[in-house]
Scaffold this active site. Structure first.
Site, short mmCIF file in Angstrom:
data_model
loop_
_atom_site.label_atom_id
_atom_site.label_comp_id
_atom_site.label_asym_id
_atom_site.label_seq_id
_atom_site.Cartn_x
_atom_site.Cartn_y
_atom_site.Cartn_z
N LYS A 22 0.84 -1.21 0.00
CA LYS A 22 0.00 0.00 0.00
C LYS A 22 0.87 1.26 0.00
CE LYS A 22 -1.88 1.81 3.96
NZ LYS A 22 -1.65 3.25 4.07
N ASN A 23 1.85 1.29 0.89
CA ASN A 23 2.62 2.53 1.04
C ASN A 23 3.63 2.76 -0.08
OD1 ASN A 23 1.16 3.10 3.28
ND2 ASN A 23 2.80 2.69 4.77
N CYS A 116 -5.71 8.14 8.95
CA CYS A 116 -6.05 7.62 10.28
C CYS A 116 -5.72 8.66 11.34
CB CYS A 116 -5.25 6.35 10.56
SG CYS A 116 -5.83 4.93 9.62
N ARG A 121 -0.13 15.11 12.21
CA ARG A 121 0.31 14.96 10.82
C ARG A 121 0.32 16.28 10.02
NH1 ARG A 121 -2.09 9.14 8.97
NH2 ARG A 121 -0.06 8.90 8.05
N LEU A 125 7.17 19.99 6.98
CA LEU A 125 8.43 19.48 6.40
C LEU A 125 8.36 19.39 4.88
CD1 LEU A 125 9.14 16.66 9.03
CD2 LEU A 125 10.16 18.94 8.94
N ASP A 309 3.91 1.19 12.13
CA ASP A 309 2.73 0.52 11.57
C ASP A 309 2.59 -0.93 12.03
OD1 ASP A 309 2.08 2.83 10.27
OD2 ASP A 309 2.57 2.14 8.26
N ARG A 401 -8.95 -0.41 4.26
CA ARG A 401 -8.11 0.63 3.68
C ARG A 401 -6.74 0.10 3.31
NH1 ARG A 401 -8.14 6.22 6.73
NH2 ARG A 401 -6.52 6.33 5.17
C1 UD1 Z 1 3.96 7.18 6.09
C2 UD1 Z 1 3.09 5.95 5.93
C3 UD1 Z 1 2.49 5.55 7.28
C4 UD1 Z 1 3.60 5.38 8.30
C5 UD1 Z 1 4.49 6.61 8.37
C6 UD1 Z 1 5.70 6.43 9.29
C7 UD1 Z 1 2.28 6.14 3.67
C8 UD1 Z 1 1.12 6.36 2.75
N1 UD1 Z 1 2.04 6.23 4.98
O1 UD1 Z 1 3.10 8.23 6.53
O2 UD1 Z 1 1.78 4.31 7.09
O3 UD1 Z 1 3.01 5.15 9.58
O4 UD1 Z 1 4.99 6.93 7.05
O5 UD1 Z 1 6.44 5.34 8.92
O6 UD1 Z 1 3.39 5.85 3.23
N2 UD1 Z 1 5.61 15.11 10.31
C9 UD1 Z 1 5.69 16.46 10.62
N3 UD1 Z 1 5.67 17.35 9.58
C10 UD1 Z 1 5.59 16.95 8.28
C11 UD1 Z 1 5.52 15.56 7.99
C12 UD1 Z 1 5.54 14.67 9.03
O7 UD1 Z 1 5.77 16.87 11.78
O8 UD1 Z 1 5.59 17.81 7.39
C13 UD1 Z 1 5.60 14.15 11.44
C14 UD1 Z 1 4.26 13.39 11.50
O9 UD1 Z 1 3.28 14.13 12.20
C15 UD1 Z 1 4.68 12.13 12.20
C16 UD1 Z 1 6.09 11.88 11.69
O10 UD1 Z 1 6.56 13.13 11.19
O11 UD1 Z 1 4.69 12.35 13.59
C17 UD1 Z 1 6.18 10.83 10.60
O12 UD1 Z 1 5.42 11.23 9.51
P1 UD1 Z 1 5.77 10.78 8.02
O13 UD1 Z 1 7.05 10.01 8.00
O14 UD1 Z 1 5.68 11.97 7.14
O15 UD1 Z 1 4.59 9.77 7.70
P2 UD1 Z 1 3.59 9.77 6.48
O16 UD1 Z 1 4.32 9.99 5.22
O17 UD1 Z 1 2.39 10.58 6.79
#
Ligand code: UD1
Length: 430
Positions: A22-23, A116, A121, A125, A309, A401
């Protein structure tokens, strides 16, 4: 609303094929927006998140057609429209259209993205990284407009190795002028898959899978054929199902090298497994635990650390360990909502700050519980499979999902599991 009904205590035995990740497929679908050609994506899992992502692409005039597990995407008519916020809001990964639209059209508008409810989130960044390439971010009433006169390469330092920010940057920088070097990049195997797809389109990305990625911008990207990697989280979930329910579970296509942290944890918990890493015949086979698993101390971290995850599913297994375990969550701030549900089945867990202290019990018992999010739902199913008596997991839509035919695959392994319609919505203890 639908629910899963599980009569627990059945041994699992047999083979299941692991679906495409999925990811990995979600960013790969978004990356198709980088071309005005056609792409064929193979090994695409039939999941609700994939269907939502396709709806987002269709809003942008991509024409998609399925043939078995292959998706053909015609991107010749793509225009930078603002997709319906109701569709965008259904999944977090819809924010991944930002990088490719910015790269190709120098502008993108997105509404608030969903996903979720496991943490706040934010997108800071993503924006900070894109700004280094020359993008400007304009906050809208609900969402953002991101645009640039021209995109140029640059040196980007991520304050945290965000998966989504790394992916958006890879996509935008692939069509920027000049070279971009991304430091503190996320190193997840799904990033390697995305880079593999962009390179198949004619991109020039090197270093994916490490924390420093170099992207040489190119003028245009063409269509490509690509096969999505196997899902390491589905793999991990079935590994734990096998470990908790006894028997031998063979996961065809699973890649041990993507699941190193989990396999190490299983080894420490006294669970036996074998694997083959040969790409054309890779598998992992778990041999159920003879007794109760040993307790563990686990902290979630970015790859190659223990994946967030897999944390709820591991907690389900450790609720049956012979002793006290501790799981600390370092990625998302709201990922223990499932604990109250697990406690309804007899688990003994206390949450302090961002850590769960789990006192293993000899037996879980069936109850009606709720899938509070995707992976929490999987954890409830694992607990139900191992528990004595009948478990009902409500709000199974969350599980749909991210797992392809979860109940069907478990059923093939010998689980007594059924899908029923339900008129109830869970009452959550928050
Ligand atoms: C992806 C995965 C999700 C997984 C996560 C961490 C997909 C579709 N989803 O989510 O299943 O749980 O990686 O391995 O690939 N953050 C910030 N600012 C930002 C971006 C992120 O503070 O601009 C924080 C988030 O709130 C979170 C952490 O960084 O606490 C990790 O987020 P991120 O690695 O970006 O996860 P996703 O890409 O949303």
């Amino acid at each position: 609303m639908e629910k899963l009904l599980i009569n627990g205590g059945k041994k699992l035995d047999g083979e299941v094929p692991i679906s495409g990740a999925k990811n990995a497929v979600l960013p790969i679908l978004a990356a198709a927006l980088l071309t005005n050609g056609c792409c064929v994506i193979k090994n695409v899992p039939k999941l609700d998140d994939v269907y939502v992502m396709l709806s987002v692409l269709e809003e942008l005039s991509v024409r998609a057609s399925w043939q078995r597990d292959e998706l053909r995407l015609d991107c010749s008519r793509v225009a930078p429209a603002a997709p319906n916020p109701k569709i965008l809001g259904r999944i977090r990964a819809s924010n991944l259209i930002l990088g490719p639209l910015l790269g190709r059209f120098k502008e993108a508008e997105i509404g608030a993205c969903g996903g979720c409810s496991i943490g706040s989130r934010p997108m800071n960044l993503h924006f900070a990284a894109l700004e280094v390439l020359g993008a400007k971010v304009l906050p809208l009433e609900a969402g953002y407009f991101v645009f640039a006169k021209a995109l140029h390469g640059g040196e980007v330092h991520l304050a945290f190795p965000s998966v989504g920010a790394t992916e958006n940057l890879l996509m935008a920088a692939s069509l920027a002028e000049g070279k971009t070097v991304l430091y503190n990049a996320a190193a997840e195997p799904e990033i390697v898959d995305l880079a593999g797809f962009i390179n198949a389109m004619g991109g020039k990305i090197s270093g994916a899978g490490s924390n420093v990625i170099t992207i040489e911008g190119v003028k245009r990207l063409g269509g490509a054929e690509y096969t999505v990697m196997p899902d390491r989280i589905e793999t991990g979930t079935f590994l734990l199902a096998g470990a908790m329910c006894g028997g031998t579970v063979h996961l065809a296509g699973a890649r041990a090298e993507h699941n190193h942290a989990l396999l190490q944890a299983l080894q420490q918990a006294g669970i036996s497994f074998t694997y083959n890493s040969d790409k054309n015949g890779s598998f992992i086979e778990v041999l159920g635990c003879a007794g109760r698993p040993l307790p563990l101390q686990i902290t979630t971290a970015s790859y190659p650390g223990f994946p967030t995850d897999m944390q709820p599913q591991l907690a389900a297994m450790l609720s049956l360990a012979q002793g006290q375990s501790m799981i600390c969550e370092r990625i998302f701030e709201n990922r223990f909502r499932f604990v109250e549900e697990l406690k309804k089945m007899g688990a003994s867990i206390q949450v302090r700050d961002n850590c769960a202290i789990i006192d293993g019990v000899a037996r879980l018992h069936g109850n009606t519980v709720c899938a509070t999010d995707l992976r929490a739902g999987a954890a409830m199913v694992l607990a139900g499979l191992a528990a004595a008596g009948r478990t009902v997991v409500e709000q199974v839509e969350y599980i749909d999902r991210g797992y392809e035919d979860f109940a069907g695959k478990l059923s093939c392994l010998g689980a007594d599991i059924y899908r029923l319609s339900s008129d109830k919505q869970c009452k959550l203890v928050v």
